[in-house]
Design an enzyme around this catalytic site. Structure first.
Site, PDB file in Angstrom:
ATOM      1  N   GLU A 271       0.713  -1.179  -0.293  1.00  4.63           N
ATOM      2  CA  GLU A 271       0.566   0.084   0.047  1.00  4.63           C
ATOM      3  C   GLU A 271       0.979   1.000   0.135  1.00  4.63           C
ATOM      4  O   GLU A 271       0.852   2.024   0.557  1.00  4.63           O
ATOM      5  CB  GLU A 271      -1.031  -0.368   0.636  1.00  4.63           C
ATOM      6  CG  GLU A 271       0.051  -0.264   2.655  1.00  4.63           C
ATOM      7  CD  GLU A 271      -0.135  -1.421   2.846  1.00  4.63           C
ATOM      8  OE1 GLU A 271       0.657  -1.609   4.384  1.00  4.63           O
ATOM      9  OE2 GLU A 271       0.001  -2.425   2.734  1.00  4.63           O
ATOM     10  N   HIS A 295      -8.441  -3.765  -1.138  1.00  6.22           N
ATOM     11  CA  HIS A 295      -7.865  -4.074   0.402  1.00  6.22           C
ATOM     12  C   HIS A 295      -6.119  -3.272   0.573  1.00  6.22           C
ATOM     13  O   HIS A 295      -6.821  -1.760   1.541  1.00  6.22           O
ATOM     14  CB  HIS A 295      -6.525  -5.731   0.297  1.00  6.22           C
ATOM     15  CG  HIS A 295      -6.304  -5.855   1.669  1.00  6.22           C
ATOM     16  ND1 HIS A 295      -6.512  -6.144   3.320  1.00  6.22           N
ATOM     17  CD2 HIS A 295      -4.935  -5.294   2.042  1.00  6.22           C
ATOM     18  CE1 HIS A 295      -5.661  -6.370   3.649  1.00  6.22           C
ATOM     19  NE2 HIS A 295      -4.632  -5.592   3.280  1.00  6.22           N
ATOM     20  N   GLU A 296      -5.498  -2.792  -0.872  1.00  4.93           N
ATOM     21  CA  GLU A 296      -4.691  -1.502  -0.995  1.00  4.93           C
ATOM     22  C   GLU A 296      -5.280  -0.240  -0.861  1.00  4.93           C
ATOM     23  O   GLU A 296      -4.919   1.069   0.400  1.00  4.93           O
ATOM     24  CB  GLU A 296      -3.886  -1.708  -1.992  1.00  4.93           C
ATOM     25  CG  GLU A 296      -3.271  -2.972  -2.144  1.00  4.93           C
ATOM     26  CD  GLU A 296      -2.312  -3.599  -1.389  1.00  4.93           C
ATOM     27  OE1 GLU A 296      -2.473  -3.128  -0.378  1.00  4.93           O
ATOM     28  OE2 GLU A 296      -2.941  -4.955  -0.825  1.00  4.93           O
ATOM     29  N   HIS A 299      -5.957   0.243   2.523  1.00  7.10           N
ATOM     30  CA  HIS A 299      -4.779   0.442   3.700  1.00  7.10           C
ATOM     31  C   HIS A 299      -4.638   2.736   3.281  1.00  7.10           C
ATOM     32  O   HIS A 299      -3.816   3.058   4.255  1.00  7.10           O
ATOM     33  CB  HIS A 299      -3.734  -0.148   2.996  1.00  7.10           C
ATOM     34  CG  HIS A 299      -3.248  -0.977   3.327  1.00  7.10           C
ATOM     35  ND1 HIS A 299      -3.070  -1.282   5.604  1.00  7.10           N
ATOM     36  CD2 HIS A 299      -3.198  -2.069   3.371  1.00  7.10           C
ATOM     37  CE1 HIS A 299      -2.690  -2.274   5.486  1.00  7.10           C
ATOM     38  NE2 HIS A 299      -2.830  -3.421   4.606  1.00  7.10           N
ATOM     39  N   GLU A 318      -3.930  -3.994   9.868  1.00  2.89           N
ATOM     40  CA  GLU A 318      -4.159  -5.256   8.601  1.00  2.89           C
ATOM     41  C   GLU A 318      -5.955  -5.980   9.209  1.00  2.89           C
ATOM     42  O   GLU A 318      -6.429  -5.960   8.056  1.00  2.89           O
ATOM     43  CB  GLU A 318      -3.660  -6.098   8.665  1.00  2.89           C
ATOM     44  CG  GLU A 318      -2.138  -6.568   8.203  1.00  2.89           C
ATOM     45  CD  GLU A 318      -1.919  -5.990   6.431  1.00  2.89           C
ATOM     46  OE1 GLU A 318      -3.210  -5.472   6.067  1.00  2.89           O
ATOM     47  OE2 GLU A 318      -0.929  -4.977   5.787  1.00  2.89           O
ATOM     48  N   ASP A 375       9.469 -10.448   9.853  1.00  2.31           N
ATOM     49  CA  ASP A 375       9.189 -11.381   8.896  1.00  2.31           C
ATOM     50  C   ASP A 375       8.869 -12.729   8.514  1.00  2.31           C
ATOM     51  O   ASP A 375       8.418 -13.362   8.069  1.00  2.31           O
ATOM     52  CB  ASP A 375       9.990 -10.914   7.494  1.00  2.31           C
ATOM     53  CG  ASP A 375      10.840  -9.794   7.198  1.00  2.31           C
ATOM     54  OD1 ASP A 375       9.696  -8.614   6.443  1.00  2.31           O
ATOM     55  OD2 ASP A 375      11.235  -9.091   6.724  1.00  2.31           O
ATOM     56  N   TYR A 383      -4.333 -10.429   9.677  1.00  3.16           N
ATOM     57  CA  TYR A 383      -5.892 -10.346   8.878  1.00  3.16           C
ATOM     58  C   TYR A 383      -6.214 -10.740   9.182  1.00  3.16           C
ATOM     59  O   TYR A 383      -7.883 -10.090   8.992  1.00  3.16           O
ATOM     60  CB  TYR A 383      -5.421 -10.424   8.035  1.00  3.16           C
ATOM     61  CG  TYR A 383      -3.738  -9.742   6.356  1.00  3.16           C
ATOM     62  CD1 TYR A 383      -3.594  -9.105   5.569  1.00  3.16           C
ATOM     63  CD2 TYR A 383      -2.624 -10.099   7.647  1.00  3.16           C
ATOM     64  CE1 TYR A 383      -2.866  -8.437   4.793  1.00  3.16           C
ATOM     65  CE2 TYR A 383      -1.606  -9.835   6.875  1.00  3.16           C
ATOM     66  CZ  TYR A 383      -1.510  -8.420   5.498  1.00  3.16           C
ATOM     67  OH  TYR A 383      -0.748  -8.132   5.042  1.00  3.16           O
TER      68      TYR A 383
END
Length: 615
Positions: A271, A295-296, A299, A318, A375, A383
């Site tokens: 995003e 979704h993006e 954001h 998220e 990560d 989410y």
């Protein structure tokens, strides 16, 4: 309240804050480095201030000055993923409220984890090299020295010098271009980002790019080989943007462009403000995967405007974004579609919890990241567990309209700042002050700080899922003698979304016999499907059934694109197919250099390869 600390950053953000960042970059494709100069405008938060610490990783630091005067600096030893703290001693003392401009000359490393350098053969056009960045979560420090924490927000200005046949885009508004005065073969591109944002949203792409207009404030960018396909696929962007504004308030970023990256991009989308990065695996040809764009877009409010204060609170970014994405889906496709998407999300959550292990604390909604690389715990848990909590609260508080009122108010209250789960929860109790007795009955500890599946499962409307469930059960119960009863007519009425759900249901169960997947290929011909979400699940189903013929197709998909969502499970499943374990490792090693650094590191862990052995 005690000051928030960020376990993923060395930077001294309780003592000073970056307010603006001015970036000069020279992109060197031959050496695969950025030669940079960054000027940070820093506001001081305490008296007698003279030392500040910035995050860096794999950077060469040449020179540091403060308000034009030389400043002493020391680069700490490189630790784990966090890199090395850069400690700068100012040649003067400052008081609370004063500003200082700290300028740093530096160079990135060819192995910087934020940057992927592609040779011409790795691009669609095959003629020119390509560079793109991916800074979330903690990789911006490999691109420039900064306070690399989502607690800090700043505006930025940038100018970037590149060979004149290439084009530059950033997560900012384009501010013109001119020939590079120091080199006639290069061009300088300028960018400005007037809205304060965290470092992880700084983004850069350099390549042979073209664009098409897809709306009054939107263009789609990519190499020319993808650009018309992308313009078709993302033609609903402006409708989604307007729908999001009607739900969440005005879009403050000015431009909303999309960039389709080369296939090695590790995420579905990123995003980056003004310029969403998207994987080419979304180009299904029928717009069926454009929910990633919803979704993006979402954001732009939850994540970019209101940001998690540290990565431990990632679910605030998220969970709310999935909630908004599905509200956009509801407005465009109806409530049953939202319910159907929620069912699919719950299934993905089950698979992720199973993958981590149900007692693994990294499956907590709010995990502790002390000594943990964000990560390493990236998954759909923040989410989908986050969405499930918000949906549960929606049910308790009086339905979607009522709860959306809270979400919009939360966005307005915390716009341009960063928040913790505690602050979010306090505001929830304030906003619904007449329903505190109901909120007190929620198992907050079970939702937030307990591993595994949530303490409550919402009862979603299964109307659109019923056909998928019935067909999946038929295949599970079928004996060999029943296989002749299946035909292409079974799936004629099912949408792409329903086919994804049908295959996802089968993946949750014990593997099907080989006879069944062979028959499924005969009647449904899934091998010819281009939709990446269907294709990945289908190939995983075949590998789990130990059908040898599917293995080359699975290897092909795992290596032709690098989206973590597909590449990791495909490699894991092939590794678990004992007969092909050695070949899986061999194919990974052969393809490793073409992969994005994040993808390569995570797949390497999945395949239990030791980093120190030079693999």
């Amino acid at each position: 309240m005690a000051p928030v600390t960020d376990p993923c950053s060395f930077s001294s953000f309780s003592q000073c804050l970056t307010r603006h960042l001015n970036l000069n970059l020279h992109v060197d494709f031959d050496s695969r480095v950025l030669k940079g100069k960054v000027a940070l405008t820093v506001e001081v938060l305490e008296d007698k201030f003279s030392v500040l610490t910035l995050d860096t990783k794999d950077l060469k630091i040449f020179k540091v000055s403060a308000n034009g005067q030389a400043a002493k600096f020391e680069l700490g030893s490189q630790g784990d993923y966090k890199g090395s703290p850069l400690e700068i001693t100012l040649p003067f003392e400052l008081s609370r409220g004063q500003h200082v401009i700290v300028e740093i000359e530096y160079e990135t490393s060819p192995s910087a984890s934020s940057l992927q350098w592609l040779s011409p053969v790795q691009t669609a056009g095959k003629k020119h090299p390509y560079l793109f960045s991916q800074c979330q979560a903690t990789h911006c420090r490999t691109m420039l020295p900064c306070q690399d924490t989502p607690s800090v927000k700043h505006t930025y200005y940038a100018q970037v010098s590149v060979p004149k046949e290439l084009m530059v885009l950033m997560s900012a508004l384009r501010d013109g271009q001119e020939p590079d005065p120091t080199d006639g073969n290069r061009v300088l591109y300028r960018f400005r980002q007037p809205v304060p944002m965290p470092s992880y949203l700084i983004a850069l792409v350099v390549g042979a790019l073209e664009s098409r207009e897809i709306g009054p404030r939107s263009r789609v960018w990519s190499e020319k080989e993808y650009v018309d396909q992308a313009a078709f696929e993302f033609s609903e962007t402006d409708t989604m943007l307007k729908t999001a504004e009607s739900l969440s308030g005005p879009y403050v970023w000015g431009q909303y462009d999309l960039l389709v990256l080369p296939p090695s991009f590790p995420y579905g989308g990123m995003e980056n403000p003004c310029l969403t990065f998207a994987t080419p695996t979304l180009l299904a040809g029928d717009r069926s995967l454009s929910n990633v764009i919803a979704h993006e877009i979402s954001h732009s409010w939850t994540g970019n405007l209101v940001t998690n204060k540290t990565w431990e609170h990632f679910w605030l970014n998220e969970g709310h974004t999935v909630y908004l994405e599905r509200m956009i889906g509801r407005a465009m496709e109806g409530e049953q579609f939202r319910q159907f998407k929620a069912i699919g999300g719950w299934k993905e959550l089950q698979e992720a919890v199973h993958q981590f292990g149900e007692n693994n604390v990294l499956t907590n909604l709010v995990p502790s990241l002390k000594d943990v690389d964000p990560d390493d715990c990236f998954s759909c848990i923040p989410y989908e567990k986050g969405f499930a909590l918000l949906y549960h609260l929606e049910e308790l508080m009086g339905g979607p309209e009522v709860f959306m009122g809270f979400v919009k108010s939360y966005i307005q209250l915390y716009a341009y700042s960063s928040v913790t789960t505690e602050e979010w929860k306090d505001y929830l109790f304030t906003y619904f002050k007449d329903k505190v007795d109901i909120l007190n009955k929620v198992d907050w500890n079970g939702w937030m700080h307990t591993p595994g599946m949530p303490p409550y499962k919402p009862q979603y409307d299964t109307t659109l899922a019923d056909a998928c469930i019935a067909l999946a059960q038929r295949w599970q119960k079928a004996k060999d003698a029943d296989l002749a009863g299946f035909s292409a007519a079974d799936i004629k009425q099912l949408s792409s979304h329903q086919l994804i759900e049908f295959l996802a249901l089968l993946l949750l169960e014990d593997p099907l016999p080989q006879s069944h997947v062979k028959r499924m290929q005969e009647v449904y011909n899934f091998n010819s499907v281009k939709n990446s979400e269907i294709r990945c699940r289908w190939l995983r189903l075949c590998v789990k059934a130990q059908w040898d013929e599917a293995v080359p197709l699975a290897f092909k998909m795992a290596t032709e694109q690098g989206r973590l969502k597909f590449t990791r499970p495909l490699f894991r499943d092939m590794y678990n197919f004992a007969k092909f374990r050695d070949e899986t490792v061999k194919i990974f090693k052969e393809n490793r250099d073409k992969m994005h650094p994040v993808t390569a590191a995570l797949v390497s862990k999945d395949l239990k390869l030791d980093q120190s052995t030079g693999f």
